[in-house]
Design a protein around this motif. Sequence first.
Motif, PDB file in Angstrom:
ATOM      1  N   GLY A   6       0.795  -1.223   0.000  1.00  0.00           N
ATOM      2  CA  GLY A   6       0.000   0.000   0.000  1.00  0.00           C
ATOM      3  C   GLY A   6       0.823   1.267   0.000  1.00  0.00           C
ATOM      4  N   VAL A   7       1.949   1.244  -0.679  1.00  0.00           N
ATOM      5  CA  VAL A   7       2.903   2.353  -0.607  1.00  0.00           C
ATOM      6  C   VAL A   7       2.457   3.534  -1.468  1.00  0.00           C
ATOM      7  CG1 VAL A   7       5.249   3.083  -1.227  1.00  0.00           C
ATOM      8  CG2 VAL A   7       4.878   0.940   0.015  1.00  0.00           C
ATOM      9  N   GLY A   8       2.491   4.711  -0.881  1.00  0.00           N
ATOM     10  CA  GLY A   8       2.245   5.957  -1.598  1.00  0.00           C
ATOM     11  C   GLY A   8       3.301   6.972  -1.219  1.00  0.00           C
ATOM     12  N   ARG A   9       3.515   7.927  -2.106  1.00  0.00           N
ATOM     13  CA  ARG A   9       4.467   8.999  -1.819  1.00  0.00           C
ATOM     14  C   ARG A   9       3.954  10.299  -2.406  1.00  0.00           C
ATOM     15  NH1 ARG A   9       8.820  11.012   1.314  1.00  0.00           N
ATOM     16  NH2 ARG A   9       9.267  12.971   0.254  1.00  0.00           N
ATOM     17  N   THR A  56      11.078   8.263   2.414  1.00  0.00           N
ATOM     18  CA  THR A  56      10.142   7.518   3.250  1.00  0.00           C
ATOM     19  C   THR A  56       8.747   7.612   2.635  1.00  0.00           C
ATOM     20  OG1 THR A  56       9.792   9.464   4.628  1.00  0.00           O
ATOM     21  CG2 THR A  56      11.450   7.883   5.352  1.00  0.00           C
ATOM     22  N   PRO A  57       7.976   6.544   2.687  1.00  0.00           N
ATOM     23  CA  PRO A  57       6.626   6.599   2.119  1.00  0.00           C
ATOM     24  C   PRO A  57       5.710   7.466   2.968  1.00  0.00           C
ATOM     25  CG  PRO A  57       6.991   4.484   3.193  1.00  0.00           C
ATOM     26  CD  PRO A  57       8.300   5.210   3.224  1.00  0.00           C
ATOM     27  N   VAL A  62       7.536  -0.278   3.332  1.00  0.00           N
ATOM     28  CA  VAL A  62       8.478  -1.023   2.495  1.00  0.00           C
ATOM     29  C   VAL A  62       9.322  -1.892   3.410  1.00  0.00           C
ATOM     30  CG1 VAL A  62      10.348  -0.870   0.816  1.00  0.00           C
ATOM     31  CG2 VAL A  62       8.581   0.907   0.870  1.00  0.00           C
ATOM     32  N   THR A  63       9.426  -3.182   3.098  1.00  0.00           N
ATOM     33  CA  THR A  63      10.278  -4.080   3.870  1.00  0.00           C
ATOM     34  C   THR A  63      11.217  -4.829   2.929  1.00  0.00           C
ATOM     35  OG1 THR A  63       8.676  -5.907   3.773  1.00  0.00           O
ATOM     36  CG2 THR A  63       8.533  -4.416   5.663  1.00  0.00           C
ATOM     37  N   VAL A  64      12.402  -5.120   3.436  1.00  0.00           N
ATOM     38  CA  VAL A  64      13.375  -5.954   2.725  1.00  0.00           C
ATOM     39  C   VAL A  64      13.815  -7.054   3.682  1.00  0.00           C
ATOM     40  CG1 VAL A  64      15.666  -6.059   1.674  1.00  0.00           C
ATOM     41  CG2 VAL A  64      14.172  -4.118   1.198  1.00  0.00           C
TER      42      VAL A  64
END
Length: 262
Positions: A6-9, A56-57, A62-64
């Motif tokens: 669900g990433v937004g910027r 940063t979102p 975000v995960t790695v």
Amino acid sequence: MIELDGVGRVFRSRSGEVEALRAIDLTVADGEFLAVIGRSGCGKSTLLRLVAGLLTPTAGRVTVGGTPIAGPRPDIALMFQRPALLPWRSVLGNVLLPLELRGRVRPEHRERAQSLLDAAGLAGFHRRLPHELSGGMQQRVALCRALIQRPSVLLMDEPFSALDALTREELAGQLQQVHMEMRPTTIFVTHSIQEAVLLADRVAVLSSRPGRVQRIITVDIPRPRSFGRNAHLTDVAARVAELTDLLHATDAALPLLDTKPI
């Protein structure tokens, strides 16, 4: 390995807001090579910088490797459009720079840097300065610098876009070899459909701004791939043609997600 949920910027300034990315849901498997394509301004580079920890979102996460990204990490390497070599340092010195910044250069690191340069076709150029190299050679140095720490994640932001067509194809071939041998999880941002087909296991197509994942396409062609005469030339050409048609289509005509091989 890499997950965007669900990433937004949104970029905010005195003149207003620009929504670069919206509701990005994307997973890149361990050792996978994902290419990201889309029209100019759709947020491709922003996506890459979010994974790198440079941004940063404003929504989502975000995960790695299961760990949220909170900033740059030594196991994530980023290669830019320009090589960004330090002009006063030798080729070898530029490759060793990430290790020097962490205060841990040892003899085996120097040997690894030399081996990377030799494998990149730069034997005999270790002591040269960047201005003595061609653009393609400088990008090879930048690739070696990105690989010196054996990153688990390799992020590439249009690294070949400033090069001539023949040099781009040569470097794409070299990158294929690197990926087959080292298997870093790779996200490769490009405007070139040909590069995406030559390199990627899957291609993520982003919509116009705000960028959203409109389609993810599997490129199921054996490696190594090339545009030369080979057994897979017809398959490569077919994928390039389909992606070209896809990018020319309007956003409204694109289904939300299609993961079938083409």
